[in-house]
Structure formats: C-alpha cells, structure tokens
Write an enzyme that holds these catalytic residues in place. Structure first.
Site, mmCIF file in Angstrom:
data_model
loop_
_atom_site.group_PDB
_atom_site.id
_atom_site.type_symbol
_atom_site.label_atom_id
_atom_site.label_comp_id
_atom_site.label_asym_id
_atom_site.label_seq_id
_atom_site.Cartn_x
_atom_site.Cartn_y
_atom_site.Cartn_z
ATOM 1 N N SER A 41 -3.460 -7.935 4.817
ATOM 2 C CA SER A 41 -3.099 -7.103 5.964
ATOM 3 C C SER A 41 -2.194 -7.887 6.916
ATOM 4 C CB SER A 41 -4.370 -6.583 6.645
ATOM 5 O OG SER A 41 -4.076 -5.546 7.550
ATOM 6 N N ASP A 164 -3.512 -0.899 2.656
ATOM 7 C CA ASP A 164 -3.904 -2.151 3.312
ATOM 8 C C ASP A 164 -4.853 -3.009 2.475
ATOM 9 O OD1 ASP A 164 -5.609 -3.821 5.253
ATOM 10 O OD2 ASP A 164 -4.036 -3.040 6.564
#
Length: 277
Positions: A41, A164
């Site tokens: 992320s 993500d």
C-alpha cells in the site's frame, strides 16, 4: 543474489504513511541501510523511493508528501469526488498525483533496475490472492499496491486487476524472512500500537472487524519468528489510532508534517538505545 541481511518492511495506512518518512530519516541518520525493501500500500510508494536512493529517500519523500504528491492524493471538492464516482462507478479519486510523483522523482522505470532489491504486494481480484511484484514496470506495481478499494481505481496489469496490498499483507514481515533477511526494521503507521477494544457504536463495528483482519497476519508472523531473526518495530511517537470516526477521515492531510516529525523523534530515540546496547 546473496541473501539480504537487513530488510526494511513498510506497512500500509493511507496518509498515516507520513510516519514512515520520519522513520526513514532516523534510519538514515543512524547509518542503517537496507539490503531489501518490502512494501505494501502506501508502504510500497514510500519503499520505492528507498529502493531507488536509500541515502536520499527521506528528503525526496518529504518533498513528495508536502507537495502535490502523496499528501495531496485525496484532495478535491465533494463535487469533484462525486463526479469521479459517477464517471467511474468504482472510485472517488484518480492516481494522477501518485503517478506523477513516481515518474518525476524516481529515475528508473523497472523494479529490477532499482538500487536495492524491492518487493511490493497487491491483491489480485480475479484470483483472490496476493501478487508479489519483483520485476517489471515499477509504477503500475506500486499503483496496484496502493489501490484502496472505493477510493482509488483498481489497476489493470495484463489481463488482471489489482487492489490494495493491505488486503492481503498489511505489514509483510514474512516476505522479508522468506528471502533470507535476519534483521528487519518495521516501518508502520501507528495502528498496531493501540490494542483493539470491543465496539460500542455502530460505525465502530466495521472498523474493528477490518482492523482484526488487517493485524492478524502480522501478529502471527511476529509470534513465529525464528530464533536467529531480530525485528525492530519503529515507534510513531503519536497517540494510537482508535476505531473511531477519525479513521474515516482518510483525506485529512493536516497532520502530515507533524506525523513525520514525531516519528522521526521517536524512532531516533529508539535507534539510539540500540546503539547503546
């Protein structure tokens, strides 16, 4: 390559990732350099800078976070966000600012050309599994790892789509160990510093559930560390993030600078204690 001795593992957490910039400054001043960088992320975004230029990464990231890069990625009015959502049907913001920061400030195009070996992870939608990027184009891999569902668009790479990396690995210590690292510095955003408590409000239910899912793999990996591995979890120096409404304010960039400075001070103090041992 030879087994890396020291790894930096950078976790996810949106704009709270500014803490990692302060930690990187503290590590650089302590003369600690990674042989491997692992990110997920926002940690993939920060980690790409480290892998490109370990000595200057903290300075470059400070500019990126305080300018029109990571710190401004969720900017825009309510109307602009709704317009993006109506057009896309899936997300509120574009990846234009993140893409520009990566293209303008990192001088290589491919993961294998970075100065330090770099690994980042994303969640493969079609396969419902983790996908580790270890070679190939850098920017699409980082954008895939940063693609917060509903906030940023899923990223297409080849015939597959990615969300993500925090969905599958919030703080991927295990990857560093599998590649042979024996000293690991964990750069995290502060959530794991606060124990969870049972929800008492409706909006807390989902947040607590997400935090359990987010933390459990890291907790398991930490509980199963081999005897010859040392892991340092660097402190943020910030109050813990409770599962309250503040976690829903994902666009609040007002604390970016203070988060950098607090994490720098706290991590510098922590690293100083290690040198005294």
């Amino acid at each position: 390559m030879d087994h890396p001795k020291t790894a930096f593992v950078l976790g996810g957490g949106g704009l709270l990732g500014a803490h990692e910039v302060g930690m990187l400054r503290a590590l650089a001043e302590a003369g600690i350099r990674p042989d491997l960088v692992v990110g997920t992320s926002v940690g993939a975004f920060n980690g790409a800078f480290v892998a490109a230029d370990p000595a200057n990464a903290a300075d470059l990231l400070t500019k990126a976070w305080q300018g029109d890069g990571a710190g401004s990625v969720f900017a825009g009015s309510f109307l602009s966000r709704m317009s993006t959502l109506i057009r896309s049907g899936t997300h509120l913001h574009s990846t234009e600012l993140l893409t520009a920061a990566l293209n303008e400030m990192i001088p290589v195009d491919r993961i294998e050309d970075l100065a330090v070996p770099f690994r980042c992870v994303a969640a493969n939608i079609e396969r419902a599994e983790a996908r580790w990027f270890t070679s190939g184009p850098l920017v699409p891999a980082v954008l895939a790892s940063c693609a917060v569902p509903g906030v940023l668009p899923p990223v297409r790479i080849g015939d597959e789509h990615f969300y993500d990396g925090g969905l599958v690995h919030s703080i991927p210590v295990g990857r560093a160990l599998r590649e042979g690292s024996r000293t690991v510095y964990v750069l995290q955003v502060g959530r794991i510093e606060t124990p969870l408590t049972a929800p008492t409000r409706p909006w807390q239910v989902g947040l607590v559930a997400f935090e359990i899912a987010r933390r459990h793999r890291f907790a398991e990996e930490m509980a199963e560390l081999p005897d010859d591995v040392t892991v340092h979890v660097l402190p943020t120096g910030s109050p813990g993030q409770s599962a309250g409404l503040s976690q829903l304010r994902y666009r609040d960039a007002s604390r970016v600078e203070s988060n950098i400075e607090r994490a720098y001070a706290a991590s510098s103090s922590y690293l100083a204690t290690l040198s005294d041992q």
